[in-house]
Write a protein that holds these residues in place. Structure first.
Motif, mmCIF file in Angstrom:
data_model
loop_
_atom_site.group_PDB
_atom_site.id
_atom_site.type_symbol
_atom_site.label_atom_id
_atom_site.label_comp_id
_atom_site.label_asym_id
_atom_site.label_seq_id
_atom_site.Cartn_x
_atom_site.Cartn_y
_atom_site.Cartn_z
ATOM 1 N N GLU A 83 37.889 32.870 22.818
ATOM 2 C CA GLU A 83 36.913 33.801 22.237
ATOM 3 C C GLU A 83 35.525 33.403 22.712
ATOM 4 O OE1 GLU A 83 37.124 36.488 20.337
ATOM 5 O OE2 GLU A 83 39.312 36.493 20.076
ATOM 6 N N GLY A 84 34.917 34.237 23.543
ATOM 7 C CA GLY A 84 33.567 33.983 24.002
ATOM 8 C C GLY A 84 32.560 34.821 23.241
ATOM 9 N N SER A 85 31.297 34.745 23.634
ATOM 10 C CA SER A 85 30.242 35.500 22.946
ATOM 11 C C SER A 85 30.293 36.981 23.289
ATOM 12 C CB SER A 85 28.873 34.932 23.313
ATOM 13 O OG SER A 85 28.677 34.956 24.718
ATOM 14 N N THR A 86 30.845 37.336 24.463
ATOM 15 C CA THR A 86 30.884 38.742 24.879
ATOM 16 C C THR A 86 32.279 39.204 25.290
ATOM 17 O OG1 THR A 86 30.323 38.143 27.173
ATOM 18 C CG2 THR A 86 28.480 38.646 25.685
ATOM 19 N N PHE A 87 33.280 38.330 25.223
ATOM 20 C CA PHE A 87 34.622 38.718 25.650
ATOM 21 C C PHE A 87 35.651 37.815 24.986
ATOM 22 C CE2 PHE A 87 33.136 35.520 28.688
ATOM 23 C CZ PHE A 87 34.208 34.638 28.710
ATOM 24 N N SER A 88 36.889 38.237 25.049
ATOM 25 C CA SER A 88 38.000 37.392 24.608
ATOM 26 C C SER A 88 39.122 37.521 25.636
ATOM 27 C CB SER A 88 38.507 37.803 23.219
ATOM 28 O OG SER A 88 38.990 39.129 23.236
ATOM 29 N N VAL A 89 39.837 36.439 25.841
ATOM 30 C CA VAL A 89 40.935 36.406 26.809
ATOM 31 C C VAL A 89 42.124 35.719 26.153
ATOM 32 C CG1 VAL A 89 41.734 35.567 29.045
ATOM 33 C CG2 VAL A 89 39.373 36.345 28.789
ATOM 34 N N ARG A 90 43.258 36.375 26.167
ATOM 35 C CA ARG A 90 44.451 35.754 25.614
ATOM 36 C C ARG A 90 45.224 34.957 26.668
ATOM 37 N NH1 ARG A 90 49.940 38.442 22.988
ATOM 38 N NH2 ARG A 90 50.718 36.485 22.107
ATOM 39 N N GLY A 91 45.358 35.524 27.872
ATOM 40 C CA GLY A 91 46.149 34.862 28.896
ATOM 41 C C GLY A 91 47.627 35.018 28.617
ATOM 42 N N PRO A 92 48.493 34.374 29.360
ATOM 43 C CA PRO A 92 48.208 33.457 30.457
ATOM 44 C C PRO A 92 47.792 34.194 31.727
ATOM 45 C CG PRO A 92 50.558 33.802 30.307
ATOM 46 C CD PRO A 92 49.938 34.547 29.142
ATOM 47 N N ALA A 93 47.516 33.410 32.781
ATOM 48 C CA ALA A 93 47.178 33.987 34.076
ATOM 49 C C ALA A 93 48.383 34.697 34.682
ATOM 50 C CB ALA A 93 46.693 32.888 35.026
ATOM 51 N N VAL A 94 48.122 35.572 35.628
ATOM 52 C CA VAL A 94 49.211 36.210 36.370
ATOM 53 C C VAL A 94 49.443 35.513 37.703
ATOM 54 C CG1 VAL A 94 48.936 38.464 35.288
ATOM 55 C CG2 VAL A 94 47.603 37.919 37.339
ATOM 56 N N VAL A 95 48.525 34.625 38.079
ATOM 57 C CA VAL A 95 48.656 33.850 39.315
ATOM 58 C C VAL A 95 49.033 32.421 38.937
ATOM 59 C CG1 VAL A 95 47.497 33.076 41.421
ATOM 60 C CG2 VAL A 95 46.882 35.278 40.396
ATOM 61 N N PRO A 96 50.076 31.834 39.511
ATOM 62 C CA PRO A 96 50.421 30.448 39.200
ATOM 63 C C PRO A 96 49.262 29.498 39.459
ATOM 64 C CG PRO A 96 52.184 31.497 40.430
ATOM 65 C CD PRO A 96 51.027 32.451 40.461
ATOM 66 N N ARG A 97 49.346 28.306 38.885
ATOM 67 C CA ARG A 97 48.262 27.336 39.018
ATOM 68 C C ARG A 97 47.926 27.104 40.486
ATOM 69 N NH1 ARG A 97 47.014 21.188 37.688
ATOM 70 N NH2 ARG A 97 45.042 21.505 36.600
#
Length: 360
Positions: free
Chosen positions: A168-182
């Motif tokens: 949770e950021g100040s202007t966005f939120s991201v749940r993830g996970p990534a779609v690209v492997p590490r």
């Protein structure tokens, strides 16, 4: 005093917008011939031209060792997309990617997207820091051995080794996970220009490479120490930072002396302190500042890319190599290896192993 850390050199290969891939490839190969750590490609929403990350993804398979660092604007750009683009560049370059985090400050650029007005620099750099934070978390969201690719069982991934980031950021939120492997480097190299005050805090918290602008070795040393102290205050190892002086160079007239100490050198549209002289003069400046322990290296922006980069590589770099101040070959294959930076451990793998050990 004599510097003991390796000298790091990087160069910009941008300039006026170009739409032919051959010119970018040629400049990157030239820089690679000089064993520079990395090349950068500037970009912003205010200038025409192709997307820098896409261009360097095209350059990647046509080069073998040099690091590739596009400018990526975090303002108005979804953090998930930033993370995916940089991770993709790291994969196609086999571990040579970085990204130069940049912000968009003007109303004209904001109107291109129409989602929100321009924000103050402090807020934009706070958001950029959050983007850098969540990008690192997304790169970690796949553990290194999360891919199974077992045809017999039909299992592609080990779900226990793919993690939600729930950021949770100040202007966005991201749940993830990534779609690209590490990515191959674990986390591609993060670069921040710490010229302005608001950017300096973000650099101290998140950057692997930091640009500063200075007109004397004493000023450069003071800025380097300030950033290292700030990184330490955030619980980071200051020796895991590389502080480079950003310098715009004009090597068009080898007979013209450089500005003394750069103190009176003019600014070129905010692109950095201006150096005018010959390749030997530039080598003398690099040698003097580096041996004084003022910097870890230089990021050079050629005023005329094709002309000046050739003179940097065949003149300045060749002389530094002759003085045994700069390497003559790449000892490793990744950008982190060029910079002497370790591959970061995966935070989620560490937490999982710690939990498993506690329950035994």
């Amino acid at each position: 005093m004599t510097a003991i850390r390796p000298l790091h050199l990087a160069a910009e290969i941008g300039g006026p917008p170009r739409y032919d891939a051959a010119s970018h490839i040629a400049l990157a190969r030239l820089a690679e011939r000089g064993t520079l750590d990395f090349v950068t490609l500037a970009d912003s929403f205010a200038r025409p031209g192709p997307d820098a990350a896409a261009v360097l993804a095209h350059v990647a398979p046509r080069t073998g060792r040099i690091g590739l660092v596009p400018t990526v604007t975090t303002t108005h750009t979804e953090p998930f997309h930033v993370s995916s683009a940089v991770a993709t560049l790291d994969w196609v370059s086999r571990g040579r990617a970085g990204w130069h985090a940049h912000v968009s400050t003007t109303e004209a650029e904001a109107r291109l997207f129409g989602r929100r007005p321009a924000a103050p620099p402090a807020a934009l750099w706070r958001e950029a820091g959050e983007v850098a934070d969540v990008a690192a978390r997304l790169w970690d969201s796949w553990e290194d051995d999360a891919e199974i690719r077992d045809v017999a069982t039909g299992r592609f991934i080990d779900r226990d080794k793919v993690h939600h980031v729930d950021f949770e950021g100040s202007t966005f939120s991201v749940r993830g996970p990534a779609v690209v492997p590490r990515p191959p480097q674990g986390r591609p190299v993060t670069v921040v220009d710490a010229t302005t005050g608001p950017a300096r805090e973000t650099a101290a918290r998140h950057a692997d490479v930091v640009y500063v602008r200075a007109s004397s070795p004493e000023q450069a040393a003071a800025l380097r120490e300030e950033i290292r102290r700030a990184a330490t205050a955030h619980g980071r190892d200051p020796d895991a930072l590389r502080v480079l002086v950003a310098l715009t160079v004009d090597l068009g007239d080898a007979e013209t002396a450089p500005e003394p100490g750069l103190v009176s050198g003019p600014q070129l549209a905010g692109r950095g302190t201006y150096f005018r002289g010959g390749p030997v003069d530039l080598a003398e400046l690099v040698t003097r500042w580096y041996r004084a322990g003022a910097v870890d290296g230089f990021h050079l922006t050629p005023l005329t890319p094709a002309r000046d980069l050739e003179r940097i590589v065949n003149g300045t770099v060749a002389l530094l190599q002759h003085r045994s101040l700069f390497r003559t070959f790449y000892p490793g294959g990744t950008l982190r290896e060029h910079l002497g930076l370790p591959r970061p451990a995966n935070r989620y793998a560490l937490a999982r192993r710690s939990t498993e050990a506690a329950t035994r």
